[in-house]
Design a protein around this motif. Structure first.
Motif, short mmCIF file in Angstrom:
data_model
loop_
_atom_site.label_atom_id
_atom_site.label_comp_id
_atom_site.label_asym_id
_atom_site.label_seq_id
_atom_site.Cartn_x
_atom_site.Cartn_y
_atom_site.Cartn_z
N ARG A 171 0.82 -1.21 0.00
CA ARG A 171 0.00 0.00 0.00
C ARG A 171 0.85 1.26 0.00
N ALA A 172 2.17 1.12 0.02
CA ALA A 172 3.05 2.30 0.05
C ALA A 172 2.97 3.06 -1.27
N THR A 173 3.22 4.36 -1.19
CA THR A 173 3.24 5.19 -2.40
C THR A 173 4.52 4.89 -3.17
N GLN A 174 4.36 4.29 -4.34
CA GLN A 174 5.50 3.87 -5.14
C GLN A 174 5.72 4.76 -6.36
N ALA A 175 4.69 5.51 -6.78
CA ALA A 175 4.81 6.38 -7.96
C ALA A 175 4.23 7.75 -7.64
N LEU A 176 4.95 8.79 -8.01
CA LEU A 176 4.49 10.17 -7.84
C LEU A 176 4.59 10.86 -9.19
N VAL A 177 3.46 11.46 -9.62
CA VAL A 177 3.43 12.23 -10.87
C VAL A 177 3.16 13.69 -10.50
N LEU A 178 4.05 14.59 -10.89
CA LEU A 178 3.84 16.02 -10.66
C LEU A 178 3.28 16.66 -11.92
N ALA A 179 2.22 17.43 -11.78
CA ALA A 179 1.57 18.10 -12.91
C ALA A 179 1.39 19.58 -12.56
N PRO A 180 1.44 20.47 -13.54
CA PRO A 180 1.37 21.91 -13.24
C PRO A 180 0.00 22.40 -12.79
N THR A 181 -1.08 21.76 -13.23
CA THR A 181 -2.42 22.25 -12.90
C THR A 181 -3.28 21.13 -12.36
N ARG A 182 -4.32 21.50 -11.63
CA ARG A 182 -5.20 20.48 -11.07
C ARG A 182 -5.97 19.77 -12.18
N GLU A 183 -6.28 20.48 -13.28
CA GLU A 183 -6.99 19.84 -14.39
C GLU A 183 -6.14 18.71 -14.98
N LEU A 184 -4.85 18.97 -15.18
CA LEU A 184 -3.98 17.93 -15.73
C LEU A 184 -3.79 16.81 -14.72
N ALA A 185 -3.69 17.16 -13.43
CA ALA A 185 -3.55 16.13 -12.40
C ALA A 185 -4.74 15.17 -12.41
N LEU A 186 -5.94 15.73 -12.52
CA LEU A 186 -7.14 14.89 -12.59
C LEU A 186 -7.14 14.04 -13.84
N GLN A 187 -6.75 14.62 -14.95
CA GLN A 187 -6.73 13.89 -16.22
C GLN A 187 -5.76 12.72 -16.15
N VAL A 188 -4.57 12.96 -15.59
CA VAL A 188 -3.56 11.89 -15.48
C VAL A 188 -4.04 10.81 -14.52
N ALA A 189 -4.64 11.22 -13.39
CA ALA A 189 -5.14 10.24 -12.43
C ALA A 189 -6.23 9.36 -13.05
N GLU A 190 -7.11 9.97 -13.84
CA GLU A 190 -8.16 9.21 -14.51
C GLU A 190 -7.56 8.22 -15.51
N ALA A 191 -6.50 8.62 -16.20
CA ALA A 191 -5.85 7.72 -17.15
C ALA A 191 -5.23 6.53 -16.43
N PHE A 192 -4.55 6.78 -15.30
CA PHE A 192 -3.98 5.69 -14.51
C PHE A 192 -5.08 4.71 -14.08
N SER A 193 -6.21 5.24 -13.61
CA SER A 193 -7.31 4.38 -13.16
C SER A 193 -7.87 3.56 -14.32
N ARG A 194 -7.97 4.18 -15.50
CA ARG A 194 -8.48 3.48 -16.68
C ARG A 194 -7.56 2.33 -17.08
N TYR A 195 -6.26 2.62 -17.15
CA TYR A 195 -5.32 1.59 -17.59
C TYR A 195 -5.10 0.51 -16.53
N GLY A 196 -5.37 0.85 -15.27
CA GLY A 196 -5.17 -0.11 -14.19
C GLY A 196 -6.44 -0.76 -13.69
N THR A 197 -7.51 -0.69 -14.49
CA THR A 197 -8.82 -1.18 -14.03
C THR A 197 -8.81 -2.68 -13.72
N HIS A 198 -7.91 -3.46 -14.34
CA HIS A 198 -7.87 -4.91 -14.09
C HIS A 198 -6.75 -5.31 -13.13
N LEU A 199 -6.05 -4.32 -12.55
CA LEU A 199 -5.04 -4.63 -11.55
C LEU A 199 -5.71 -4.69 -10.18
#
Length: 590
Positions: A88-116
């Motif tokens: 459960r430890a934080t193993q990956a950190l993505v820094l983004a300049p805006t909250r809109e991009l942060a949300l977009q990247v987080a949604e992409a991670f969730s989409r690609y990791g839906t079967h993990l």
């Protein structure tokens, strides 16, 4: 540093320049591969084909690519393929300049990791509830996507533990530096373990980025994508300026006037697909919805109907339409403008297939013009404005179609039988043939209006009653702004751009919320709305610029700000003064 330069294909589904024909060739986790297939990704883009193998092999990577080239998947896919879901430890950190991009990247991670199994992705950014973020961090999130200011905030609170970090991504690094986050980024990098894999993505490579890569990346593989136009040249791109409440009326007019074979209408949400499709069917159009909740069997039947011509209009979300390849699709209409250019490129790539010409239409409200400019900048193509078809245009088309239907019916089977019935009716009731024909045409309308009429004008909102003089707020020199003081100035090497970027990002404010900015030696004065919410004030009181806590407070007047000296940089963010430096606009995404 190993450098490779590749060309980005001109169309979204072109063969990648990297030797890999499919994602299956990149040795990624089968669960991630399944998710990519389900969202419709067929083959890796140039940046993905070059970057994913390097990251899978454990190398640090510098990716030089514009938005719209698929760079999010370029780092998300290998990270998800290698992450330890049992921890459960934080193993990956993505820094983004805006909250809109942060949300977009987080949604992409969730989409690609839906079967993990047990994968958790947590976005952390300014302007959102701390309680949600704190509870998410306590539960544990293997992937954290955040803006620099809020990440530092959690590090100071001790609520974000980076001691087990294996992967660090700097997304749109040049934008972060232009917004004044250089020191924040370096501070975060200093808090991470020495042995980690780093990926940096940037549209440009200024000296400040070179400095970071030399200091924090080791033997990095540099991939430079020479971006060609991101949209096919055989697709005509046009937009119509239309306010939200008028969209359905505008869509109806286009469908009646525009000659099309089949069309995809793109909306943002699953609910909107059903609502728009239902309204179109009520207006007599052959339309169906497709979204992520629709069963696979129904999806296949819908696409089959679109292919064989029994269905003409498909109302879809981005995810549902990924990988859709139907030659009949002559038009794509963006009912809701996408928040990122990459989505726009993928949307309009559904038409103009197999060398055929296609048409892309876009609805843009006055408040969405900045999204249109972002699309034009990234695709390097001008989207031409056209006028909405008029009521007269629609009615002329309806009359023409009515006449054509009469011509077709004259040769239809059963015509002679109905002719005899009408002649009998004419003799028995002594009614002219023209009147009978008109009555039958009216009957076929089933009460629906044949000719369109102009919609009623929008009602103007009534102004609230003006308060009594003693209840009115004190008018400031700049009108609706109040002056706030922050504890950063020329000594801290800040400019208007870094102030606007940090305050807007962490406080959830818009560019229009800024008035004059006056930069003194040790402090600055910023004009902001006078009615900032307690949550916004709390967030801004902890915001840092260039590593310095700004300690935002209402300004108490000239008597309290003389110690900083009279010299300063005075700028108006709205651009009324020639001395003002406008901050570079950062991109927003969905």
């Amino acid at each position: 540093m190993t450098t490779s330069e590749i060309d980005e294909p001109g169309t979204p589904d072109a063969e990648p320049a990297g030797g890999a024909a499919t994602f299956a060739d990149l040795q990624i986790n089968p669960a991630v591969l399944q998710a990519l297939s389900e969202v419709g990704y067929e083959s890796p883009s140039a940046i993905q084909a070059a970057t994913i193998p390097a990251l899978m092999a454990g190398s640090d990577v510098v990716g030089l690519a514009q938005t719209g080239t698929g760079k999010t998947a370029a780092f998300a896919v290998p990270i998800l393929s290698k992450i330890d879901v049992a921890s459960r430890a934080t193993q990956a950190l993505v820094l983004a300049p805006t909250r809109e991009l942060a949300l977009q990247v987080a949604e992409a991670f969730s989409r690609y990791g839906t079967h993990l199994p047990q994968i958790t992705v947590l976005p952390i950014y300014g302007g959102s509830s701390y309680s949600v973020q704190l509870s998410g961090l306590r539960r544990g999130a293997q992937v954290v996507v955040g803006t620099p200011g809020r990440v530092i905030d959690h590090l100071e609170r001790g609520t974000l533990d980076l001691s087990h970090l294996d992967y660090l991504v700097l997304d749109e690094a040049d934008e972060m530096l232009q917004m004044g986050f250089a020191e924040d980024v370096e501070r975060i990098l200093a808090e991470t373990p020495e042995y980690k894999q780093v990926a940096l993505f940037s549209a440009t490579m200024p000296p400040a980025i070179r400095k970071i890569t030399a200091k924090y990346l080791h033997d990095a593989v540099e991939v430079a994508v020479k971006s060609k136009t991101a949209t096919a040249e055989n697709i005509t791109q046009r937009y119509i300026q239309v306010a939200g409440p008028r969209k359905m009326d505008a869509l109806t007019r286009i469908l009646e006037v525009e000659t099309f074979e089949a069309m995809i209408v793109f909306v943002r949400t699953k609910q909107a697909t059903e609502e728009v499709a239902e309204k179109l069917r009520a207006r007599g159009f052959s339309a169906a919805a497709i979204n992520g909740d629709i069963p696979q069997g129904q999806r296949e039947r819908t696409i089959s109907a679109l292919k064989d011509g029994t269905l003409d209009i498909l109302v879809a979300t981005d995810v549902a339409a990924r990988g859709l390849d139907v030659d009949r699709i002559s038009h794509v209409l963006n009912y809701d403008i996408p928040h990122d250019p990459e989505s726009y490129v993928h949307r309009i790539g559904r038409t103009g297939r197999a060398g055929r010409s296609g048409t892309a239409l876009l609805f843009v409200s006055p408040r969405e013009r900045h999204l249109l400019k972002s699309i034009e900048r990234v695709t390097r193509q001008k989207v031409t404005e056209i006028q909405l078809p008029s009521v007269e245009d629609v009615n002329a088309q309806r009359v023409a179609k009515f006449r054509d239907s009469i011509t077709e019916a004259l040769n239809a089977p059963g015509f002679e039988m109905f002719r005899r019935l009408i002649e009998d009716y004419e003799r028995e009731h002594d009614v002219p043939m023209a009147d009978i024909a008109a009555a039958l045409a009216l009957q076929s309308r089933d009460g629906a209006e044949f000719l369109m009429t102009e919609p009623p004008p929008e009602k103007r909102r009534e102004r609230p009653e003006r308060p009594d003089r003693d209840q009115r707020p004190v008018r400031r020199p700049s009108g609706s702004f109040a002056t706030y003081r922050i504890d950063v100035g020329k000594r801290h090497k800040v400019g208007p751009g870094s102030i606007v970027g940090a305050i807007a990002n962490e406080g959830g404010l818009h560019r229009s919320d800024f008035g004059h900015i006056t930069i003194k030696t040790d402090f600055s004065l910023v004009e902001l709305p006078p009615n900032l919410s307690p949550a916004t004030l709390e967030a801004l009181s902890r915001t840092r610029i260039s590593g310095q806590l700004i300690n935002l407070q209402p300004d108490r007047g000239a008597g309290h700000r003389t110690h900083g000296g009279s010299e300063g940089h005075r700028g108006d963010y709205k651009g009324d003064h020639k001395t003002a430096k406008k901050p570079k606009k950062h991109r927003k995404s969905p």
